[in-house]
Design an enzyme around this catalytic site. Structure first.
Site, PDB file in Angstrom:
ATOM      1  CE  LYS A 166       4.361  17.916  27.706  1.00  0.00           C
ATOM      2  NZ  LYS A 166       3.402  17.321  26.388  1.00  0.00           N
TER       3      LYS A 166
ATOM      4  CE1 TYR B 107      -5.569  10.003  29.722  1.00  0.00           C
ATOM      5  CE2 TYR B 107      -3.736  11.419  28.765  1.00  0.00           C
ATOM      6  CZ  TYR B 107      -4.377  10.634  29.827  1.00  0.00           C
ATOM      7  OH  TYR B 107      -3.540  10.583  30.912  1.00  0.00           O
TER       8      TYR B 107
END
EC number: 1.1.1.25
Length: 280
Positions: free
Chosen positions: A74, A223
């Site tokens: 990122k 997750y």
């Protein structure tokens, strides 16, 4: 009926990261494509530090329209975009790229608004919440500004203190943000957010276990599938927390806002969270 603006040919969207085999993003965007009636494919590309720039640039040179960037690239992807939104300029972190009509590669970041959406959905966050964030990588740079806009007070805990200091110094002009220290070992935090990538490698980050109380809201931006808890959330539950959630809602929300950037249509976030939960 297909959206007429994008009906000429299939649109190419991609995900770049490492690891990516676990990602639910292709499934999410398959559902989005049906909902918004735009025919786009969403392919995943495994990258390394040495070939990341080449692979992404080749994608856009060969007809790519937009992409998502995930860990650990990122901050690197900030160097690819030649135009950036105000928030990206602040965070130096990009998770969405789009090729404009004049061939500029524009950088965006939807992680922060995705997180805030999900924390609001869960009723975890209020103005002035005391928040402990574990980690200081690109994911943290992506979310801190939006938490500070909510007037939250943030503490950063990372195994490398110097990295925490760099992050805090960058964002302190936007609100209350500090490096976690030993004087806070008895502090009661409203929310503890795991923003490390430890869960991808099946372990929980280290943190003072006495910080977990029954009402401590524990949130993992990662997750897990098959309704299992992430290692971090499993640890928090075992330590007594009664309120915990993984980042599935954040994932869907940031994906929906990515879709809005590419196509100017926002999919139904709540519906797609429920749909994804029923599938995995």
């Amino acid at each position: 009926m297909q959206n007429s603006k994008y009906c000429e040919k299939k649109i190419h969207i991609a995900l770049f990261g490492n690891p990516i085999e676990h990602s639910l993003s292709p499934l999410i965007h398959k559902n989005f494509s049906k909902e918004i009636k735009i025919n786009y494919n969403y392919n995943s590309f495994l990258c390394t530090k040495s070939n990341f720039f080449v692979i992404v640039k080749n994608f856009f040179q060969n007809g790519g329209f937009g992409c998502n960037i995930t860990v650990p690239f990122k901050k690197k992807s900030f160097q690819i975009s030649n135009k950036n939104t105000k928030y990206v300029k602040i965070s130096n972190s990009v998770n969405v790229l789009k090729k404009s009509s004049n061939n500029n590669i524009i950088g965006y970041n939807t992680d922060g608004i995705g997180l805030i959406y999900d924390l609001n959905r869960l009723k975890y966050i209020t103005e002035n919440s005391f928040i402990l964030i574990l980690g200081s990588g690109g994911a943290v740079y992506s979310i801190v500004y939006h938490l500070l806009k909510k007037k939250c007070c943030i503490f950063i805990l990372n195994r490398t203190i110097s990295k925490s200091c760099i992050l805090v110094n960058k964002f302190k002009k936007f609100g209350k943000i500090f490096v976690f220290d030993k004087n806070l070992y008895t502090k009661k935090f409203d929310i503890i957010i795991n923003a490390t990538s430890c869960g991808l490698y099946n372990f929980s980050p280290k943190f003072p276990k006495n910080l977990i109380f029954p009402n401590t809201k524990c949130y993992d931006i990662s997750y897990s599938k098959n309704k299992k808890l992430t290692p971090f959330l499993s640890t928090c539950r075992d330590l007594g927390s009664r309120k915990y959630s993984d980042g599935l809602g954040m994932l869907v929300a940031q994906a929906a806002y990515s879709c809005y950037i590419w196509f100017n249509i926002l999919p139904n976030i709540k519906k797609n969270i429920n749909l994804l939960k029923s599938i995995i």
